[in-house]
Motif scaffolding. Structure first.
Motif, PDB file in Angstrom:
ATOM      1  N   ALA A 192       0.833  -1.206   0.000  1.00 26.67           N
ATOM      2  CA  ALA A 192       0.000   0.000   0.000  1.00 26.67           C
ATOM      3  C   ALA A 192       0.867   1.255   0.000  1.00 26.67           C
ATOM      4  N   ALA A 193       1.915   1.242   0.797  1.00 28.53           N
ATOM      5  CA  ALA A 193       2.801   2.408   0.864  1.00 28.53           C
ATOM      6  C   ALA A 193       3.492   2.643  -0.475  1.00 28.53           C
ATOM      7  N   ASN A 194       3.923   1.564  -1.129  1.00 30.51           N
ATOM      8  CA  ASN A 194       4.592   1.695  -2.417  1.00 30.51           C
ATOM      9  C   ASN A 194       3.634   2.188  -3.493  1.00 30.51           C
ATOM     10  N   ALA A 195       2.387   1.692  -3.462  1.00 36.50           N
ATOM     11  CA  ALA A 195       1.434   2.011  -4.522  1.00 36.50           C
ATOM     12  C   ALA A 195       0.734   3.338  -4.310  1.00 36.50           C
ATOM     13  N   PHE A 196       0.419   3.680  -3.046  1.00 32.73           N
ATOM     14  CA  PHE A 196      -0.437   4.836  -2.787  1.00 32.73           C
ATOM     15  C   PHE A 196       0.191   5.878  -1.857  1.00 32.73           C
ATOM     16  N   GLY A 197       1.377   5.572  -1.331  1.00 32.42           N
ATOM     17  CA  GLY A 197       2.036   6.531  -0.459  1.00 32.42           C
ATOM     18  C   GLY A 197       1.532   6.527   0.967  1.00 32.42           C
ATOM     19  N   ARG A 198       0.541   5.684   1.291  1.00 29.66           N
ATOM     20  CA  ARG A 198      -0.010   5.582   2.642  1.00 29.66           C
ATOM     21  C   ARG A 198      -0.258   4.117   2.959  1.00 29.66           C
ATOM     22  N   ASP A 199       0.046   3.736   4.213  1.00 33.75           N
ATOM     23  CA  ASP A 199      -0.033   2.312   4.544  1.00 33.75           C
ATOM     24  C   ASP A 199      -1.207   1.970   5.454  1.00 33.75           C
ATOM     25  N   ARG A 200      -2.155   2.897   5.605  1.00 30.33           N
ATOM     26  CA  ARG A 200      -3.303   2.608   6.461  1.00 30.33           C
ATOM     27  C   ARG A 200      -4.141   1.483   5.854  1.00 30.33           C
ATOM     28  N   VAL A 201      -4.655   0.591   6.699  1.00 28.91           N
ATOM     29  CA  VAL A 201      -5.463  -0.531   6.232  1.00 28.91           C
ATOM     30  C   VAL A 201      -6.794  -0.551   6.964  1.00 28.91           C
ATOM     31  N   LEU A 202      -7.728  -1.296   6.405  1.00 30.32           N
ATOM     32  CA  LEU A 202      -8.960  -1.597   7.114  1.00 30.32           C
ATOM     33  C   LEU A 202      -9.145  -3.106   7.081  1.00 30.32           C
ATOM     34  N   LEU A 203      -9.947  -3.601   8.002  1.00 32.03           N
ATOM     35  CA  LEU A 203     -10.197  -5.037   8.120  1.00 32.03           C
ATOM     36  C   LEU A 203     -11.672  -5.305   7.848  1.00 32.03           C
ATOM     37  N   GLU A 204     -11.947  -6.394   7.136  1.00 33.93           N
ATOM     38  CA  GLU A 204     -13.325  -6.745   6.819  1.00 33.93           C
ATOM     39  C   GLU A 204     -13.528  -8.242   6.933  1.00 33.93           C
ATOM     40  N   ARG A 205     -14.715  -8.635   7.348  1.00 34.41           N
ATOM     41  CA  ARG A 205     -15.096 -10.039   7.256  1.00 34.41           C
ATOM     42  C   ARG A 205     -15.024 -10.464   5.801  1.00 34.41           C
ATOM     43  N   TYR A 206     -14.428 -11.608   5.542  1.00 33.45           N
ATOM     44  CA  TYR A 206     -14.322 -12.095   4.175  1.00 33.45           C
ATOM     45  C   TYR A 206     -15.519 -12.966   3.851  1.00 33.45           C
ATOM     46  N   VAL A 207     -16.272 -12.570   2.839  1.00 35.45           N
ATOM     47  CA  VAL A 207     -17.447 -13.326   2.416  1.00 35.45           C
ATOM     48  C   VAL A 207     -16.981 -14.446   1.493  1.00 35.45           C
ATOM     49  N   GLU A 208     -17.240 -15.682   1.879  1.00 36.26           N
ATOM     50  CA  GLU A 208     -16.790 -16.833   1.093  1.00 36.26           C
ATOM     51  C   GLU A 208     -17.565 -16.925  -0.224  1.00 36.26           C
ATOM     52  N   LYS A 209     -16.834 -17.238  -1.285  1.00 37.60           N
ATOM     53  CA  LYS A 209     -17.380 -17.412  -2.634  1.00 37.60           C
ATOM     54  C   LYS A 209     -18.330 -16.276  -3.020  1.00 37.60           C
ATOM     55  N   PRO A 210     -17.863 -15.039  -2.921  1.00 39.09           N
ATOM     56  CA  PRO A 210     -18.736 -13.906  -3.226  1.00 39.09           C
ATOM     57  C   PRO A 210     -18.798 -13.613  -4.725  1.00 39.09           C
ATOM     58  N   ARG A 211     -19.812 -12.875  -5.114  1.00 39.02           N
ATOM     59  CA  ARG A 211     -19.878 -12.295  -6.446  1.00 39.02           C
ATOM     60  C   ARG A 211     -19.462 -10.824  -6.327  1.00 39.02           C
ATOM     61  N   HIS A 212     -18.883 -10.311  -7.387  1.00 41.12           N
ATOM     62  CA  HIS A 212     -18.531  -8.879  -7.448  1.00 41.12           C
ATOM     63  C   HIS A 212     -19.460  -8.245  -8.478  1.00 41.12           C
ATOM     64  N   ILE A 213     -20.381  -7.430  -8.005  1.00 44.05           N
ATOM     65  CA  ILE A 213     -21.353  -6.791  -8.890  1.00 44.05           C
ATOM     66  C   ILE A 213     -21.344  -5.297  -8.615  1.00 44.05           C
ATOM     67  N   GLU A 214     -21.185  -4.528  -9.665  1.00 44.59           N
ATOM     68  CA  GLU A 214     -21.098  -3.077  -9.523  1.00 44.59           C
ATOM     69  C   GLU A 214     -22.227  -2.407 -10.291  1.00 44.59           C
ATOM     70  N   ILE A 215     -22.605  -1.234  -9.807  1.00 46.56           N
ATOM     71  CA  ILE A 215     -23.696  -0.477 -10.412  1.00 46.56           C
ATOM     72  C   ILE A 215     -23.143   0.832 -10.978  1.00 46.56           C
ATOM     73  N   GLN A 216     -23.410   1.068 -12.264  1.00 51.22           N
ATOM     74  CA  GLN A 216     -23.011   2.329 -12.879  1.00 51.22           C
ATOM     75  C   GLN A 216     -24.000   3.422 -12.477  1.00 51.22           C
ATOM     76  N   VAL A 217     -23.495   4.496 -11.891  1.00 51.23           N
ATOM     77  CA  VAL A 217     -24.362   5.610 -11.505  1.00 51.23           C
ATOM     78  C   VAL A 217     -23.952   6.868 -12.263  1.00 51.23           C
ATOM     79  N   PHE A 218     -24.910   7.778 -12.397  1.00 50.64           N
ATOM     80  CA  PHE A 218     -24.666   9.085 -13.001  1.00 50.64           C
ATOM     81  C   PHE A 218     -25.488  10.108 -12.245  1.00 50.64           C
ATOM     82  N   ALA A 219     -24.903  11.277 -11.999  1.00 48.91           N
ATOM     83  CA  ALA A 219     -25.628  12.353 -11.331  1.00 48.91           C
ATOM     84  C   ALA A 219     -25.213  13.673 -11.956  1.00 48.91           C
ATOM     85  N   ASP A 220     -26.114  14.663 -11.913  1.00 47.70           N
ATOM     86  CA  ASP A 220     -25.818  15.966 -12.475  1.00 47.70           C
ATOM     87  C   ASP A 220     -25.884  17.044 -11.397  1.00 47.70           C
ATOM     88  N   THR A 221     -25.707  18.281 -11.802  1.00 42.93           N
ATOM     89  CA  THR A 221     -25.718  19.391 -10.845  1.00 42.93           C
ATOM     90  C   THR A 221     -27.128  19.928 -10.611  1.00 42.93           C
TER      91      THR A 221
END
Length: 677
Positions: A192-221
């Motif tokens: 993380a430090a090499n890639a982003f210049g900061r080494d702070r981390v967060l911890l998360e429960r790992y969901v076994e055999k998960p799917r990765h699904i993303e939603i495209q959003v758009f917003a205006d002013t």
């Protein structure tokens, strides 16, 4: 037709995304300004833009990460807006602020929204407060190893450590037991430090055999925010997306609606404007949890464009110019099925080691009829060591998912890349694998079953090898006839390419290299009828001919087959041959029949070499150390990934020839082991 949003924009990026933006701008009548590094002076985005300006050296930090230089070019060229693409400065809030402060429009979200999402920890807390589902975990500021260990043990295992800043799969580790946590934490923080210049981390429960699904959003002013449905990106290797598709084969209409509403809620909670992607992890039970918001256009946006019929770059431009969103939520269509894969210069059989070099041949399918190619290179261009080694994105669209997969397989079969190694064969196996075909793949499947997607060591190549030899024989005969026709005596018996000898039809010998393996064949016959001897077996070939479309049709042992092939003669008279049977390809290099044995080097097994050019990030050995076979001695960073270099055998370190921070060339000796007397 709406008025064009800008007269001139600058594209603060390179490669296929820069070319993609240029295409939309050209259609809208907008002039474009490209910026380029020393390594990209001849790049396609430079050639396609209306004007292009140099901004520094080949390393990203000397060019594409220099916001001041990019803004200076924007001002000098009269650009009214800056499109950041993805990667580099696209999610840099300071850069967005600086662009706006210079009186130039930033084509993306406001810096304040970026800052809210710039930390995964802060973003998770914000989403939780807004009512968006999140995975249980720890996002606190106390980053002491002791506190992180206690929190990890309280959350339970399996658990994921994630870099709080950044993305792209960098700084992520899965830990399955308490005793493994400390070592993984150190590795994650260092990356993380090499890639982003900061080494702070967060911890998360790992969901076994998960799917990765993303939603495209758009917003205006103007207060409008909508979503453009989902993309599933569950086919991943080491957190890097390999295949993306829309719609997801996993979602029900009810789950799609719920995730879309949550994504819009997430966007509204940070006053989001322009294009963004809300990424969710989805359990096998349909439970979904917020991961992050990518505050930019995504690499996989073409699949959304294919199923909606919209140009998302045009939407970006119009929203940045102050226009309202062109459509409301109920007007967003979802027609058919789209799939995207990425062609990379990398070697799957060598751990997906990134490659570089001149693209000596680049054959991609013709765009049209449900096939789209987004690329920043053409044949003859060079894949450099300084940037991501992606060659092209291949996107297909069809009426439904089975038809889209069939179209993807057909399109991949027409692809061919020579020069650096590529992942084409890997993608072809991926597109036929039951986990992909059945739509059951989860984010960890590729890492758990990678061998299923690589060529088996005992794969039977006999038919493809015979077909390749036949193609060479036919090509030789065709070439002989052509030369005879151009000679002063075209009817001469010496113009017959059948290998004839007194008393019998002569043998023709062929030799090929398949990787490091040499294969020799003996052939007898002519005109499409041959007997080919291979490894003690004789094979009858009949009716062989090259069809009008360039395909090879023939009968092998009475069995009719059809193959496609590419045959090139290189400068040293060797022949490069690729044979495809409709499902698998075979790469061969035709070589002279005489044997050329490599001279054995005296250093085999004694040296640790750099597999490619890169920068040393960690040295774990010192002169005089006693090491075991396979022990990690050094880590280098190349083409945006860390490579672990290990001892080839047990022994004593005689020399360490590189230090952390050094830039090393390919094949340089980095660590030398003492040789036995």
């Amino acid at each position: 037709m709406p008025q064009r949003p800008f007269d001139k924009i600058l594209i603060a990026n390179r490669g296929e995304i820069a070319c993609r933006v240029i295409r939309t701008c050209r259609r809208l009548g907008i002039r474009t300004v490209a910026v380029y590094s020393e390594a990209d002076a001849d790049a396609q985005h430079v050639r396609q833009a209306d004007e292009a300006w140099p901004i520094g050296g080949p390393r990203p930090q000397d060019s594409y990460l220099r916001g001041d230089a990019i803004i200076e070019v924007a001002l000098k060229s009269g650009a009214q807006a800056v499109h950041p693409g993805y990667g580099f400065l696209s999610e840099n809030a300071d850069f967005a602020d600086a662009v706006e402060a210079a009186g130039i429009a930033f084509i993306g979200p406001k810096a304040a929204s970026m800052r809210k999402m710039g930390s995964k920890a802060g973003a998770k807390e914000l989403m939780q407060a807004a009512g968006v589902p999140v995975v249980p975990g720890y996002t606190g500021e106390d980053q002491s190893p002791e506190r992180l260990q206690r929190e990890a043990d309280a959350i339970g295992y399996p658990l994921m450590i994630k870099a709080a800043h950044g993305g792209g799969g960098k700084g992520m580790r899965i830990v399955r037991a308490s005793g493994e946590f400390a070592a993984n934490l150190q590795s994650c923080q260092r990356e993380a430090a090499n890639a982003f210049g900061r080494d702070r981390v967060l911890l998360e429960r790992y969901v076994e055999k998960p799917r990765h699904i993303e939603i495209q959003v758009f917003a205006d002013t103007h207060g409008h925010a909508i979503h453009l449905n989902e993309r599933e990106c569950s086919a991943q290797r080491r957190y890097q997306k390999v295949l993306e598709e829309s719609p997801s084969p996993f979602l029900t209409p009810q789950l799609r609606a719920a995730m879309g509403e949550a994504a819009v809620l997430a966007a509204r909670s940070i006053d989001y404007v322009n294009a963004g992607t809300v990424e969710f992890i989805v359990g096998q039970d349909g439970g979904f949890y917020f991961m992050e918001i990518n505050t930019r256009l995504q690499v996989e946006h073409p699949v959304t464009e294919m199923v909606t019929g919209l140009d998302l770059v045009e939407w970006q431009l119009r929203v940045a110019a102050g226009d309202a969103l062109p459509h409301e939520q109920d007007a967003i269509a979802q027609n058919g099925h789209a799939i995207e894969v990425r062609l990379y210069a990398e070697d799957p059989d060598a751990g997906f080691l990134p490659g570089s070099g001149k693209l000596e041949r680049l054959r991609l399918p013709h765009a049209g009829e449900g096939v789209r190619i987004d690329s920043g290179v053409v044949e003859g261009d060079t894949v450099t060591i300084f940037y991501d080694p992606m060659i092209a994105k291949l996107i297909v669209h069809a009426a439904d998912r089975p038809a889209a997969l069939a179209r993807l397989r057909a399109a991949l079969a027409t692809c061919d890349i020579a020069g650096p190694k590529s992942n084409i064969e890997f993608l072809e196996r991926l597109a036929r694998h039951p986990a992909v075909v059945d739509g059951t793949i989860d984010t960890g499947y590729l890492d758990r079953h990678l061998d299923e997607f690589l060529a088996p060591a005992d794969e039977d190549i006999t038919e493809r090898l015979i077909a390749g030899a036949t193609a060479v024989l036919l090509a030789q005969e065709q070439d002989t006839r052509r030369r005879a026709a151009a000679s002063t005596d075209p009817t001469s018996p010496w113009a017959i390419a059948d290998g004839w000898r007194l008393g019998h039809g002569g043998h023709r010998s062929l030799a090929f290299l398949q990787g490091d393996n040499r294969v020799e064949l003996q052939a007898q016959g002519a005109g499409g009828t041959y007997r080919i001897d291979l490894a003690g077996q004789s094979h009858a070939v009949e009716g062989a001919r090259i069809e009008a479309d360039g395909a090879l049709s023939l009968r092998i042992g009475g069995h009719g087959r059809r193959f496609t092939f590419e045959l090139d003669t290189l400068a040293d008279d060797r022949q490069r041959l690729v044979v495809h049977d409709g499902e698998r390809r075979l790469r061969l290099l035709g070589v002279p029949m005489y044997r050329h044995e490599r001279s054995g080097g005296g250093n085999a097994g004694h040296n640790v070499l750099a597999p490619m050019p890169g920068r040393v990030v960690l040295v774990k050995a010192a002169e005089g150390d006693t090491v075991e076979s396979g022990q990690e001695l050094m880590v280098i960073e190349a083409m945006k990934m860390e490579l672990s270099l290990k001892a080839p055998r047990a022994g004593t370190v005689a020399q360490v020839r590189a230090a952390a921070g050094d830039f090393v060339e390919a094949d340089a000796v980095l660590v030398a082991l003492a040789q036995d007397e």
